[in-house]
Motif scaffolding. Structure first.
Motif, PDB file in Angstrom:
ATOM      1  N   GLU A 157       1.684 -14.589  -7.030  1.00 54.20           N
ATOM      2  CA  GLU A 157       0.665 -14.412  -8.187  1.00 54.20           C
ATOM      3  C   GLU A 157       1.246 -15.102  -9.402  1.00 54.20           C
ATOM      4  N   ARG A 158       0.329 -15.630 -10.141  1.00 53.29           N
ATOM      5  CA  ARG A 158       0.596 -16.079 -11.463  1.00 53.29           C
ATOM      6  C   ARG A 158       0.804 -15.126 -12.539  1.00 53.29           C
ATOM      7  N   PRO A 159       1.727 -15.219 -13.466  1.00 51.40           N
ATOM      8  CA  PRO A 159       2.119 -14.030 -14.407  1.00 51.40           C
ATOM      9  C   PRO A 159       0.903 -13.276 -14.884  1.00 51.40           C
ATOM     10  N   ASP A 160      -0.117 -13.920 -15.183  1.00 45.94           N
ATOM     11  CA  ASP A 160      -1.421 -13.049 -15.691  1.00 45.94           C
ATOM     12  C   ASP A 160      -2.091 -12.380 -14.600  1.00 45.94           C
ATOM     13  N   ASP A 161      -1.946 -12.928 -13.588  1.00 41.00           N
ATOM     14  CA  ASP A 161      -2.685 -12.492 -12.264  1.00 41.00           C
ATOM     15  C   ASP A 161      -1.879 -11.221 -11.879  1.00 41.00           C
ATOM     16  N   LEU A 162      -0.569 -11.221 -11.982  1.00 44.37           N
ATOM     17  CA  LEU A 162       0.426 -10.001 -11.562  1.00 44.37           C
ATOM     18  C   LEU A 162       0.241  -9.077 -12.644  1.00 44.37           C
ATOM     19  N   ALA A 163       0.170  -9.216 -14.038  1.00 44.69           N
ATOM     20  CA  ALA A 163       0.086  -8.318 -15.038  1.00 44.69           C
ATOM     21  C   ALA A 163      -1.351  -7.500 -14.686  1.00 44.69           C
ATOM     22  N   LEU A 164      -2.424  -8.280 -14.528  1.00 43.60           N
ATOM     23  CA  LEU A 164      -3.706  -7.754 -14.257  1.00 43.60           C
ATOM     24  C   LEU A 164      -3.732  -6.869 -12.991  1.00 43.60           C
ATOM     25  N   ARG A 165      -2.894  -7.267 -11.821  1.00 46.09           N
ATOM     26  CA  ARG A 165      -2.888  -6.561 -10.706  1.00 46.09           C
ATOM     27  C   ARG A 165      -2.048  -5.054 -10.898  1.00 46.09           C
ATOM     28  N   LEU A 166      -1.035  -5.118 -11.656  1.00 43.62           N
ATOM     29  CA  LEU A 166      -0.351  -3.823 -12.018  1.00 43.62           C
ATOM     30  C   LEU A 166      -1.033  -3.069 -12.918  1.00 43.62           C
ATOM     31  N   ARG A 167      -1.940  -3.812 -13.943  1.00 43.58           N
ATOM     32  CA  ARG A 167      -2.610  -2.919 -14.650  1.00 43.58           C
ATOM     33  C   ARG A 167      -3.894  -2.174 -13.842  1.00 43.58           C
ATOM     34  N   ASN A 168      -4.293  -2.674 -13.060  1.00 44.16           N
ATOM     35  CA  ASN A 168      -5.391  -2.258 -12.304  1.00 44.16           C
ATOM     36  C   ASN A 168      -4.832  -1.189 -11.130  1.00 44.16           C
ATOM     37  N   SER A 169      -3.725  -1.098 -10.784  1.00 44.33           N
ATOM     38  CA  SER A 169      -3.120  -0.321  -9.952  1.00 44.33           C
ATOM     39  C   SER A 169      -3.085   0.876 -10.422  1.00 44.33           C
ATOM     40  N   ARG A 170      -2.976   1.195 -11.787  1.00 47.61           N
ATOM     41  CA  ARG A 170      -2.861   2.473 -12.272  1.00 47.61           C
ATOM     42  C   ARG A 170      -4.040   3.227 -11.999  1.00 47.61           C
ATOM     43  N   SER A 171      -5.226   2.644 -12.140  1.00 49.54           N
ATOM     44  CA  SER A 171      -6.608   3.268 -11.658  1.00 49.54           C
ATOM     45  C   SER A 171      -6.709   3.304 -10.132  1.00 49.54           C
ATOM     46  N   GLU A 172      -6.547   2.410  -9.509  1.00 48.73           N
ATOM     47  CA  GLU A 172      -6.741   2.449  -7.931  1.00 48.73           C
ATOM     48  C   GLU A 172      -5.960   3.612  -7.447  1.00 48.73           C
ATOM     49  N   VAL A 173      -4.760   3.896  -7.771  1.00 54.60           N
ATOM     50  CA  VAL A 173      -3.939   5.220  -7.183  1.00 54.60           C
ATOM     51  C   VAL A 173      -4.963   6.330  -7.222  1.00 54.60           C
ATOM     52  N   GLU A 174      -5.604   6.337  -8.449  1.00 62.49           N
ATOM     53  CA  GLU A 174      -6.287   7.626  -8.843  1.00 62.49           C
ATOM     54  C   GLU A 174      -7.267   7.909  -7.498  1.00 62.49           C
ATOM     55  N   HIS A 175      -7.740   6.846  -7.258  1.00 65.33           N
ATOM     56  CA  HIS A 175      -8.912   6.929  -5.984  1.00 65.33           C
ATOM     57  C   HIS A 175      -8.379   7.687  -4.865  1.00 65.33           C
ATOM     58  N   TYR A 176      -7.315   7.922  -4.452  1.00 66.91           N
ATOM     59  CA  TYR A 176      -6.662   8.342  -3.101  1.00 66.91           C
ATOM     60  C   TYR A 176      -7.323   9.536  -2.658  1.00 66.91           C
ATOM     61  N   ARG A 177      -7.907  10.302  -3.907  1.00 68.18           N
ATOM     62  CA  ARG A 177      -8.582  11.674  -3.620  1.00 68.18           C
ATOM     63  C   ARG A 177      -9.935  11.481  -2.575  1.00 68.18           C
ATOM     64  N   GLU A 178     -10.288  10.185  -2.758  1.00 68.69           N
ATOM     65  CA  GLU A 178     -11.628   9.749  -2.043  1.00 68.69           C
ATOM     66  C   GLU A 178     -11.453   9.573  -0.621  1.00 68.69           C
ATOM     67  N   PHE A 179     -10.344   9.454  -0.161  1.00 70.78           N
ATOM     68  CA  PHE A 179      -9.952   9.103   1.040  1.00 70.78           C
ATOM     69  C   PHE A 179      -9.648  10.520   2.029  1.00 70.78           C
ATOM     70  N   GLN A 180      -9.817  10.136   3.414  1.00 72.39           N
ATOM     71  CA  GLN A 180      -9.469  11.271   4.137  1.00 72.39           C
ATOM     72  C   GLN A 180      -8.066  11.490   4.559  1.00 72.39           C
ATOM     73  N   TYR A 181      -7.358  10.289   4.659  1.00 73.25           N
ATOM     74  CA  TYR A 181      -5.912  10.283   4.929  1.00 73.25           C
ATOM     75  C   TYR A 181      -5.258   9.440   3.862  1.00 73.25           C
ATOM     76  N   VAL A 182      -3.737   9.992   3.400  1.00 71.39           N
ATOM     77  CA  VAL A 182      -2.923   9.150   2.624  1.00 71.39           C
ATOM     78  C   VAL A 182      -1.835   9.066   3.512  1.00 71.39           C
ATOM     79  N   VAL A 183      -1.333   7.705   3.574  1.00 67.28           N
ATOM     80  CA  VAL A 183       0.014   7.240   4.390  1.00 67.28           C
ATOM     81  C   VAL A 183       0.951   6.896   3.076  1.00 67.28           C
ATOM     82  N   LEU A 184       2.003   7.686   3.072  1.00 62.91           N
ATOM     83  CA  LEU A 184       2.819   6.927   2.066  1.00 62.91           C
ATOM     84  C   LEU A 184       3.729   6.067   2.734  1.00 62.91           C
ATOM     85  N   ASN A 185       3.691   4.824   1.933  1.00 65.74           N
ATOM     86  CA  ASN A 185       4.419   3.514   2.434  1.00 65.74           C
ATOM     87  C   ASN A 185       5.976   3.621   1.891  1.00 65.74           C
ATOM     88  N   ASP A 186       6.864   4.435   2.243  1.00 63.05           N
ATOM     89  CA  ASP A 186       8.136   4.414   1.766  1.00 63.05           C
ATOM     90  C   ASP A 186       8.901   3.742   2.972  1.00 63.05           C
TER      91      ASP A 186
END
Ligand code: 5GP
Length: 224
Positions: A157-186
């Motif tokens: 990603e270009r730096p500005d796109d990367l920053a946008l994706r990182l910013r959006n990730s903060r709200s995206e993770v909140e949505h885990y509650r709407e899913f039936q399963y959560v898989v931790l990708n460690d």
């Protein structure tokens, strides 16, 4: 992430969409969550499982192949497809259009194949409304730092796109509650096994085994 979400009106009721056909497996995670790798592994491990190739207006990355990773189209073409009711769902994600082909899903499901939809949390919400028995899995990155390192390391990603994706990730993770399963990708291997297990377990649900069970029951009713 834009708040704009659109579902196309479908000609079938939600019940009919889901009745007795391949199941929809919706997989979401923030960008860099590693869902692509997990899905590729699950597709290899699980028989009779298809993948929905989305349409997008995002430019292709150097490693991506048109018609394999995505169908890369212009905004004009994408909008024409919206008009023509070509999408089961579509959304604007990180500033680009992404959509799930209606026809592709129907063909896979009619062929009795289950199908993975690798879509964002807005698309996942749309699919859940349209197909109530859709299976939904959220791939959770182990931490924000690891997600950031993966995204930076990927270098796609270009730096500005990367920053946008990182910013959006903060709200995206909140949505885990709407899913039936959560898989931790460690651990990619462990997480891919878990994803495959979820698909196998969902296939074995009584509601999905009704036809098989009735066939077996019929044999018990025959006179010997
Ligand atoms: P990327 O640009 O990294 O390939 O994808 C960005 C985001 O768009 C990811 O969260 C991905 O899951 C999502 N996405 C990909 N295809 C679709 C689609 O057809 N519909 C929706 N709603 N999101 C999609």
């Amino acid at each position: 992430m834009s708040s704009e979400v659109k579902e196309q009106p479908v000609s079938l009721s939600p019940r009919e969409v889901t009745a007795g056909r391949g199941m929809l497996v919706v997989v979401s995670s923030p960008s860099g969550g590693g869902k692509g790798t997990l899905i590729r592994r699950a597709l290899k491990a699980v028989p009779k499982l298809g993948y929905s190739i989305s349409f997008t207006t995002r430019p292709a990355r150097a490693s991506e192949v048109d018609g394999h990773d995505y169908f890369f189209v212009s905004v004009e073409k994408f909008k024409a497809m919206i008009e023509a009711n070509g999408f089961l769902e579509w959304a604007i994600v990180h500033g680009n259009y992404y959509g799930t082909s209606h026809a592709q899903i129907e063909n896979e499901r009619l062929a009795g194949r289950d199908i993975i939809l690798e879509i964002d949390v807005q698309g996942a919400a749309s699919v859940r409304r349209l197909a109530r028995d859709a299976v939904s899995v959220f791939i959770m990155p182990p931490s924000f730092e690891i997600l950031r390192d993966r995204l930076v390391g990927r270098g796609s990603e270009r730096p500005d796109d990367l920053a946008l994706r990182l910013r959006n990730s903060r709200s995206e993770v909140e949505h885990y509650r709407e899913f039936q399963y959560v898989v931790l990708n460690d651990d990619a291997e462990k997480a891919a096994k878990l994803l495959a297990s979820i698909i196998y377990a969902e296939r074995a649900r009584r509601e999905r085994q009704e036809e098989v069970a009735l066939r077996v029951l019929a044999s018990f009713k025959q006179e010997v």
